[in-house]
Write a protein that holds these residues in place. Sequence first.
Motif, PDB file in Angstrom:
ATOM      1  N   ASN A  10     -42.511 144.823  28.797  1.00 14.35           N
ATOM      2  CA  ASN A  10     -41.457 145.619  28.543  1.00 14.35           C
ATOM      3  C   ASN A  10     -41.610 146.725  27.608  1.00 14.35           C
ATOM      4  O   ASN A  10     -40.755 147.832  27.311  1.00 14.35           O
ATOM      5  CB  ASN A  10     -40.157 144.943  28.331  1.00 14.35           C
ATOM      6  CG  ASN A  10     -40.091 144.299  27.218  1.00 14.35           C
ATOM      7  OD1 ASN A  10     -41.268 144.253  26.199  1.00 14.35           O
ATOM      8  ND2 ASN A  10     -39.157 143.473  26.667  1.00 14.35           N
ATOM      9  N   GLY A  11     -42.787 146.959  27.082  1.00 11.66           N
ATOM     10  CA  GLY A  11     -43.256 147.859  26.402  1.00 11.66           C
ATOM     11  C   GLY A  11     -43.031 147.688  24.700  1.00 11.66           C
ATOM     12  O   GLY A  11     -43.491 148.712  23.943  1.00 11.66           O
ATOM     13  N   ASN A  12     -42.359 146.557  24.366  1.00  2.56           N
ATOM     14  CA  ASN A  12     -42.036 146.295  22.876  1.00  2.56           C
ATOM     15  C   ASN A  12     -43.280 145.631  22.281  1.00  2.56           C
ATOM     16  O   ASN A  12     -43.854 144.826  22.821  1.00  2.56           O
ATOM     17  CB  ASN A  12     -40.758 145.275  22.839  1.00  2.56           C
ATOM     18  CG  ASN A  12     -39.512 146.089  23.203  1.00  2.56           C
ATOM     19  OD1 ASN A  12     -39.556 147.200  23.181  1.00  2.56           O
ATOM     20  ND2 ASN A  12     -38.720 145.035  23.714  1.00  2.56           N
ATOM     21  N   ASN A  13     -43.661 146.100  21.009  1.00  2.00           N
ATOM     22  CA  ASN A  13     -44.657 145.382  20.037  1.00  2.00           C
ATOM     23  C   ASN A  13     -43.993 144.018  19.670  1.00  2.00           C
ATOM     24  O   ASN A  13     -42.877 143.888  19.415  1.00  2.00           O
ATOM     25  CB  ASN A  13     -44.898 146.118  19.077  1.00  2.00           C
ATOM     26  CG  ASN A  13     -45.755 147.348  19.332  1.00  2.00           C
ATOM     27  OD1 ASN A  13     -46.288 147.540  20.342  1.00  2.00           O
ATOM     28  ND2 ASN A  13     -45.753 148.294  18.384  1.00  2.00           N
ATOM     29  N   ALA A  14     -44.870 143.141  20.149  1.00  2.00           N
ATOM     30  CA  ALA A  14     -44.224 141.796  19.525  1.00  2.00           C
ATOM     31  C   ALA A  14     -45.572 141.062  18.778  1.00  2.00           C
ATOM     32  O   ALA A  14     -46.717 141.287  19.154  1.00  2.00           O
ATOM     33  CB  ALA A  14     -44.159 140.818  20.785  1.00  2.00           C
ATOM     34  N   LYS A  15     -45.129 139.843  18.066  1.00  2.00           N
ATOM     35  CA  LYS A  15     -46.169 139.098  17.426  1.00  2.00           C
ATOM     36  C   LYS A  15     -46.000 137.601  17.649  1.00  2.00           C
ATOM     37  O   LYS A  15     -44.874 137.476  18.054  1.00  2.00           O
ATOM     38  CB  LYS A  15     -46.177 139.402  15.736  1.00  2.00           C
ATOM     39  CG  LYS A  15     -45.018 138.942  15.375  1.00  2.00           C
ATOM     40  CD  LYS A  15     -45.047 139.059  13.631  1.00  2.00           C
ATOM     41  CE  LYS A  15     -44.190 138.286  13.071  1.00  2.00           C
ATOM     42  NZ  LYS A  15     -44.129 137.936  11.814  1.00  2.00           N
ATOM     43  N   LYS A  16     -47.180 137.081  17.692  1.00  2.00           N
ATOM     44  CA  LYS A  16     -47.127 135.436  18.003  1.00  2.00           C
ATOM     45  C   LYS A  16     -46.305 134.826  17.074  1.00  2.00           C
ATOM     46  O   LYS A  16     -46.789 135.076  15.727  1.00  2.00           O
ATOM     47  CB  LYS A  16     -48.245 135.064  18.414  1.00  2.00           C
ATOM     48  CG  LYS A  16     -48.461 133.635  18.846  1.00  2.00           C
ATOM     49  CD  LYS A  16     -49.672 133.277  19.363  1.00  2.00           C
ATOM     50  CE  LYS A  16     -49.671 131.924  20.009  1.00  2.00           C
ATOM     51  NZ  LYS A  16     -50.984 131.358  20.252  1.00  2.00           N
ATOM     52  N   PRO A  17     -45.088 134.089  17.219  1.00  2.00           N
ATOM     53  CA  PRO A  17     -44.827 133.348  15.935  1.00  2.00           C
ATOM     54  C   PRO A  17     -45.558 132.280  15.538  1.00  2.00           C
ATOM     55  O   PRO A  17     -46.190 131.614  16.228  1.00  2.00           O
ATOM     56  CB  PRO A  17     -43.315 132.569  16.841  1.00  2.00           C
ATOM     57  CG  PRO A  17     -43.704 132.493  18.146  1.00  2.00           C
ATOM     58  CD  PRO A  17     -44.688 133.750  18.443  1.00  2.00           C
ATOM     59  N   ASN A  18     -45.400 131.995  14.197  1.00  2.00           N
ATOM     60  CA  ASN A  18     -46.248 131.152  13.591  1.00  2.00           C
ATOM     61  C   ASN A  18     -45.580 129.744  13.312  1.00  2.00           C
ATOM     62  O   ASN A  18     -44.326 129.672  13.865  1.00  2.00           O
ATOM     63  CB  ASN A  18     -46.706 131.669  12.331  1.00  2.00           C
ATOM     64  CG  ASN A  18     -45.717 131.860  11.240  1.00  2.00           C
ATOM     65  OD1 ASN A  18     -44.518 131.447  11.524  1.00  2.00           O
ATOM     66  ND2 ASN A  18     -46.090 132.431  10.269  1.00  2.00           N
ATOM     67  N   LEU A  19     -46.236 128.867  13.071  1.00  2.00           N
ATOM     68  CA  LEU A  19     -46.050 127.329  12.952  1.00  2.00           C
ATOM     69  C   LEU A  19     -44.707 127.208  12.266  1.00  2.00           C
ATOM     70  O   LEU A  19     -43.748 126.532  12.454  1.00  2.00           O
ATOM     71  CB  LEU A  19     -46.951 126.458  12.591  1.00  2.00           C
ATOM     72  CG  LEU A  19     -46.541 125.050  12.508  1.00  2.00           C
ATOM     73  CD1 LEU A  19     -46.259 124.459  13.856  1.00  2.00           C
ATOM     74  CD2 LEU A  19     -47.642 124.111  11.755  1.00  2.00           C
ATOM     75  N   LEU A  20     -44.586 127.857  10.946  1.00  2.00           N
ATOM     76  CA  LEU A  20     -43.723 127.661   9.952  1.00  2.00           C
ATOM     77  C   LEU A  20     -42.292 128.226  10.583  1.00  2.00           C
ATOM     78  O   LEU A  20     -41.334 127.394  10.430  1.00  2.00           O
ATOM     79  CB  LEU A  20     -43.937 128.478   8.534  1.00  2.00           C
ATOM     80  CG  LEU A  20     -42.889 128.201   7.533  1.00  2.00           C
ATOM     81  CD1 LEU A  20     -42.936 126.815   7.282  1.00  2.00           C
ATOM     82  CD2 LEU A  20     -43.458 129.168   6.193  1.00  2.00           C
ATOM     83  N   ASP A  21     -42.347 129.427  11.242  1.00  2.00           N
ATOM     84  CA  ASP A  21     -41.244 130.025  11.657  1.00  2.00           C
ATOM     85  C   ASP A  21     -40.604 129.173  12.883  1.00  2.00           C
ATOM     86  O   ASP A  21     -39.176 128.761  12.898  1.00  2.00           O
ATOM     87  CB  ASP A  21     -41.351 131.454  12.338  1.00  2.00           C
ATOM     88  CG  ASP A  21     -41.609 132.441  11.308  1.00  2.00           C
ATOM     89  OD1 ASP A  21     -41.175 132.117   9.954  1.00  2.00           O
ATOM     90  OD2 ASP A  21     -42.284 133.492  11.601  1.00  2.00           O
ATOM     91  N   THR A  22     -41.357 128.711  13.640  1.00  2.00           N
ATOM     92  CA  THR A  22     -40.831 127.672  14.718  1.00  2.00           C
ATOM     93  C   THR A  22     -40.356 126.465  14.271  1.00  2.00           C
ATOM     94  O   THR A  22     -39.296 125.996  14.682  1.00  2.00           O
ATOM     95  CB  THR A  22     -41.930 127.712  16.029  1.00  2.00           C
ATOM     96  OG1 THR A  22     -43.068 126.961  15.353  1.00  2.00           O
ATOM     97  CG2 THR A  22     -42.005 128.950  16.885  1.00  2.00           C
TER      98      THR A  22
END
Length: 133
Positions: free
Chosen positions: A45-57
Amino acid sequence: MLEQKEVNTNVVEESDDIKNKSLGKNEEMVGVNGNKMGATVINSNGNNAKKPNLLDTFKANIIDLAIIGGISAVLVFAADAILKLTGYAISQKFSMSFIIFMVVMVLYMSIMESGKGSNTVGKKISGLTITKE
Protein backbone atom coordinates in the motif's frame (compact mmCIF):
# COMPACT_ATOMS: atom_id res chain seq x y z
CA MET A 1 37.00 -9.77 -19.67
CA LEU A 2 36.86 -8.23 -16.21
CA GLU A 3 34.69 -5.34 -17.43
CA GLN A 4 32.19 -7.78 -18.92
CA LYS A 5 31.67 -9.47 -15.51
CA GLU A 6 30.97 -6.10 -13.85
CA VAL A 7 28.42 -5.21 -16.54
CA ASN A 8 26.67 -8.58 -16.19
CA THR A 9 26.54 -8.21 -12.39
CA ASN A 10 25.04 -4.72 -12.69
CA VAL A 11 22.41 -5.97 -15.14
CA VAL A 12 21.41 -8.78 -12.78
CA GLU A 13 21.20 -6.36 -9.83
CA GLU A 14 19.10 -3.90 -11.82
CA SER A 15 16.69 -6.64 -12.96
CA ASP A 16 16.32 -7.85 -9.34
CA ASP A 17 15.69 -4.25 -8.24
CA ILE A 18 12.98 -3.87 -10.89
CA LYS A 19 11.34 -7.13 -9.74
CA ASN A 20 11.38 -5.99 -6.10
CA LYS A 21 9.88 -2.60 -6.96
CA SER A 22 7.12 -4.25 -8.99
CA LEU A 23 6.31 -6.44 -5.98
CA GLY A 24 6.25 -3.39 -3.70
CA LYS A 25 9.50 -4.21 -1.95
CA ASN A 26 12.92 -2.62 -1.91
CA GLU A 27 15.32 -5.13 -0.45
CA GLU A 28 18.87 -4.46 0.55
CA MET A 29 21.14 -4.80 -2.46
CA VAL A 30 24.93 -5.03 -2.51
CA GLY A 31 26.81 -3.36 -5.33
CA VAL A 32 29.83 -4.76 -7.16
CA ASN A 33 32.27 -2.99 -4.85
CA GLY A 34 30.43 -4.16 -1.70
CA ASN A 35 28.45 -0.96 -0.98
CA LYS A 36 24.93 -1.49 0.32
CA MET A 37 22.16 -0.05 -1.81
CA GLY A 38 18.83 0.64 0.00
CA ALA A 39 17.47 -0.95 3.17
CA THR A 40 13.84 0.18 3.51
CA VAL A 41 10.85 -2.09 3.21
CA ILE A 42 7.80 -0.70 1.44
CA ASN A 43 4.41 -2.39 1.83
CA SER A 44 2.10 -3.00 -1.10
CA ASN A 45 0.00 0.00 0.00
CA GLY A 46 3.05 2.29 -0.18
CA ASN A 47 3.63 2.78 3.56
CA ASN A 48 7.06 2.34 5.05
CA ALA A 49 7.05 -0.41 7.66
CA LYS A 50 9.55 -2.08 9.91
CA LYS A 51 9.49 -5.63 11.08
CA PRO A 52 8.40 -5.85 14.74
CA ASN A 53 11.02 -7.09 17.15
CA LEU A 54 10.62 -9.80 19.78
CA LEU A 55 10.30 -7.40 22.71
CA ASP A 56 7.41 -5.46 21.15
CA THR A 57 5.43 -8.57 20.24
CA PHE A 58 6.13 -10.14 23.65
CA LYS A 59 4.94 -7.00 25.43
CA ALA A 60 1.78 -6.85 23.28
CA ASN A 61 0.97 -10.50 23.97
CA ILE A 62 1.52 -10.16 27.73
CA ILE A 63 -0.80 -7.13 27.85
CA ASP A 64 -3.47 -8.94 25.82
CA LEU A 65 -3.23 -12.07 27.99
CA ALA A 66 -3.53 -9.98 31.16
CA ILE A 67 -6.68 -8.33 29.80
CA ILE A 68 -8.14 -11.68 28.74
CA GLY A 69 -7.29 -13.18 32.15
CA GLY A 70 -8.98 -10.29 33.95
CA ILE A 71 -12.13 -10.59 31.85
CA SER A 72 -12.18 -14.36 32.42
CA ALA A 73 -11.79 -14.01 36.20
CA VAL A 74 -14.63 -11.49 36.37
CA LEU A 75 -16.87 -13.79 34.30
CA VAL A 76 -16.10 -16.84 36.48
CA PHE A 77 -16.85 -14.98 39.72
CA ALA A 78 -19.98 -13.41 38.21
CA ALA A 79 -21.23 -16.81 37.03
CA ASP A 80 -20.49 -18.31 40.45
CA ALA A 81 -22.33 -15.49 42.22
CA ILE A 82 -25.36 -15.89 39.98
CA LEU A 83 -25.36 -19.66 40.52
CA LYS A 84 -25.07 -19.20 44.32
CA LEU A 85 -28.25 -17.10 44.25
CA THR A 86 -30.09 -20.07 42.77
CA GLY A 87 -28.57 -22.55 45.22
CA TYR A 88 -25.83 -23.94 42.97
CA ALA A 89 -22.08 -23.27 42.81
CA ILE A 90 -19.13 -23.91 40.53
CA SER A 91 -17.17 -26.68 42.23
CA GLN A 92 -14.15 -26.70 39.91
CA LYS A 93 -13.36 -23.03 39.36
CA PHE A 94 -9.98 -23.70 37.74
CA SER A 95 -11.47 -25.90 35.02
CA MET A 96 -14.30 -23.46 34.44
CA SER A 97 -11.90 -20.50 34.31
CA PHE A 98 -9.77 -22.31 31.69
CA ILE A 99 -12.82 -22.91 29.48
CA ILE A 100 -13.98 -19.32 29.85
CA PHE A 101 -10.41 -18.07 29.24
CA MET A 102 -10.26 -19.94 25.92
CA VAL A 103 -13.66 -18.65 24.79
CA VAL A 104 -12.83 -15.07 25.79
CA MET A 105 -9.44 -15.27 24.04
CA VAL A 106 -10.98 -16.35 20.74
CA LEU A 107 -13.70 -13.71 20.95
CA TYR A 108 -11.31 -10.95 22.10
CA MET A 109 -8.83 -11.51 19.28
CA SER A 110 -11.56 -11.88 16.65
CA ILE A 111 -13.54 -8.83 17.70
CA MET A 112 -10.58 -6.52 18.31
CA GLU A 113 -8.72 -7.38 15.10
CA SER A 114 -11.82 -7.11 12.92
CA GLY A 115 -12.88 -3.73 14.33
CA LYS A 116 -12.19 -0.26 13.02
CA GLY A 117 -8.65 0.00 14.40
CA SER A 118 -7.89 -3.69 13.66
CA ASN A 119 -5.56 -3.91 16.66
CA THR A 120 -5.81 -5.37 20.12
CA VAL A 121 -5.13 -3.17 23.14
CA GLY A 122 -1.67 -4.71 23.61
CA LYS A 123 -0.71 -4.03 20.00
CA LYS A 124 -1.91 -0.44 20.25
CA ILE A 125 0.17 0.14 23.39
CA SER A 126 3.24 -1.49 21.79
CA GLY A 127 2.81 0.49 18.58
CA LEU A 128 2.26 -2.54 16.34
CA THR A 129 -0.15 -2.57 13.42
CA ILE A 130 -1.73 -5.36 11.46
CA THR A 131 -1.36 -5.02 7.69
CA LYS A 132 -2.93 -7.04 4.95
CA GLU A 133 -0.70 -7.94 2.01
